[in-house]
Design an enzyme around this catalytic site. Sequence first.
Site, short mmCIF file in Angstrom:
data_model
loop_
_atom_site.label_atom_id
_atom_site.label_comp_id
_atom_site.label_asym_id
_atom_site.label_seq_id
_atom_site.Cartn_x
_atom_site.Cartn_y
_atom_site.Cartn_z
N ARG A 75 0.83 -1.21 0.00
CA ARG A 75 0.00 0.00 0.00
C ARG A 75 0.87 1.26 0.00
O ARG A 75 0.53 2.26 -0.64
CB ARG A 75 -0.91 -0.01 1.23
CG ARG A 75 -1.90 1.15 1.25
CD ARG A 75 -2.93 0.96 2.36
NE ARG A 75 -3.90 2.04 2.34
CZ ARG A 75 -4.16 2.84 3.37
NH1 ARG A 75 -3.52 2.64 4.51
NH2 ARG A 75 -5.04 3.79 3.29
N HIS A 79 0.55 4.20 -2.76
CA HIS A 79 0.27 5.59 -2.39
C HIS A 79 1.44 6.51 -2.69
O HIS A 79 1.25 7.72 -2.79
CB HIS A 79 -0.11 5.66 -0.91
CG HIS A 79 -1.52 5.25 -0.65
ND1 HIS A 79 -2.27 5.76 0.39
CD2 HIS A 79 -2.34 4.39 -1.30
CE1 HIS A 79 -3.49 5.22 0.37
NE2 HIS A 79 -3.54 4.37 -0.64
N ASP A 80 2.62 5.95 -2.83
CA ASP A 80 3.77 6.75 -3.26
C ASP A 80 3.69 7.05 -4.76
O ASP A 80 3.76 8.20 -5.18
CB ASP A 80 5.06 6.01 -2.93
CG ASP A 80 6.30 6.79 -3.35
OD1 ASP A 80 6.37 8.00 -3.04
OD2 ASP A 80 7.20 6.21 -3.97
N SER A 89 8.40 9.92 -2.01
CA SER A 89 7.96 11.14 -1.34
C SER A 89 7.07 10.85 -0.14
O SER A 89 7.10 11.59 0.86
CB SER A 89 7.23 12.07 -2.32
OG SER A 89 6.04 11.48 -2.81
N GLU A 102 3.28 13.86 3.35
CA GLU A 102 2.07 13.27 2.75
C GLU A 102 1.42 12.27 3.70
O GLU A 102 0.31 11.80 3.43
CB GLU A 102 2.43 12.58 1.42
CG GLU A 102 2.96 13.53 0.35
CD GLU A 102 3.57 12.80 -0.84
OE1 GLU A 102 3.40 11.56 -0.92
OE2 GLU A 102 4.23 13.46 -1.66
N ASN A 108 -3.84 8.61 4.19
CA ASN A 108 -2.71 7.99 4.87
C ASN A 108 -2.73 8.12 6.39
O ASN A 108 -2.19 7.28 7.10
CB ASN A 108 -1.39 8.60 4.36
CG ASN A 108 -1.15 8.33 2.89
OD1 ASN A 108 -1.47 7.26 2.39
ND2 ASN A 108 -0.58 9.30 2.19
N HIS A 206 -6.21 -5.96 -2.46
CA HIS A 206 -7.09 -6.04 -1.29
C HIS A 206 -7.46 -7.48 -0.94
O HIS A 206 -8.31 -7.71 -0.10
CB HIS A 206 -8.36 -5.22 -1.53
CG HIS A 206 -8.11 -3.75 -1.65
ND1 HIS A 206 -8.97 -2.89 -2.30
CD2 HIS A 206 -7.08 -2.98 -1.20
CE1 HIS A 206 -8.48 -1.66 -2.24
NE2 HIS A 206 -7.34 -1.69 -1.59
N ASP A 233 -10.31 -9.69 3.17
CA ASP A 233 -10.75 -10.98 2.64
C ASP A 233 -11.04 -11.87 3.84
O ASP A 233 -10.12 -12.27 4.57
CB ASP A 233 -9.66 -11.58 1.76
CG ASP A 233 -10.07 -12.92 1.16
OD1 ASP A 233 -11.08 -13.49 1.58
OD2 ASP A 233 -9.36 -13.40 0.25
N ASP A 241 -4.27 -14.38 -3.01
CA ASP A 241 -4.90 -15.30 -3.96
C ASP A 241 -6.01 -14.56 -4.69
O ASP A 241 -6.12 -13.33 -4.59
CB ASP A 241 -5.44 -16.54 -3.24
CG ASP A 241 -6.37 -16.19 -2.08
OD1 ASP A 241 -7.02 -15.11 -2.12
OD2 ASP A 241 -6.46 -16.99 -1.11
#
Length: 321
Positions: A75, A79-80, A89, A102, A108, A206, A233, A241
Amino acid sequence: MAASPCFSLAARCSLLLTAALVLALSHGAHGYGGASAGLSSSFYDDSCPSARDIVRRVIQNARVADPRIPASLIRLHFHDCFVQGCDGSLLLDNDLPAIQTEKEVPANDRSAHGFDVVDSIKHALENACPGIVSCADILALASEISVELAGGPRWSVPLGRRDGTTTNVESANNLPSPFDSLQTLQEKFRNLALDDTDLVALQGAHTFGRAQCQFTQQNCSAGQDGETLVNLDTVTPDVFDNKYYGNLLHGRAPLPSDQVMLSDPVAAATTAPIVHRFSGSQKDFFKNFAASMVKMGNISPLTGRAGEIRNNCRRVNKKPY
């Protein structure tokens, strides 16, 4: 006196070579695509051959204490890259007035984790290969290793990114949200040259990890704090998976921004067929996920002399005066 044909040809060749060099350098500093971006999976083969093993060892140790770590690290990479390219950053702490982090934007704040693991990786790499491996490349390597350790695919990670020396809070405030409509998600991905297959594949991350219940479709149960974590999940929460897509087909995706890939009015002609494809074939999902991760990792990398190799991922290097 007219120039000879030979001189004219040489001049033209020289001009063409100069133009090609300028174009290559401009793409190398800030461009899309693996080759044009100046990245290579063998970038550290000579300068830090143990880089991948070091990153893997740190992540293996960290996930024993916290099984969320692999999902958290991927993640951070996502997000970077989505802010101003894959330049690390997101990892910078506040250093006002020059640097506004950030980490405190809504997407975040109190939800992005794994920064301490990145610090540990950087420390280990600096001990082995001082000043060689960038923080941006740590995120790219950590993402691939995290997926592989959780049972997902392996892929060859293009490397050679350098670290940025600025942040972009305005752009970070426009990161994909759990409450975005499908059209909004598609637009945010298209702005980075990522198509619907990339969208559906990358949302597949996810398939492991946790989210705060305040961001889910069911919201929080009575008495639960908004930051209570729920499995993304429910079947295999720590395994990478394709069961995530089966959850979508049964309407059990916790995040609204996941379920819209089936329920949104435009989904039938765009994302829904891809969800069905990936649900029916884990091999197909793995192949496309790996390709989309490479594509995302190639968003505007800094290479050559652009940026720097940070000594500490949380701070830009001190400049001599």
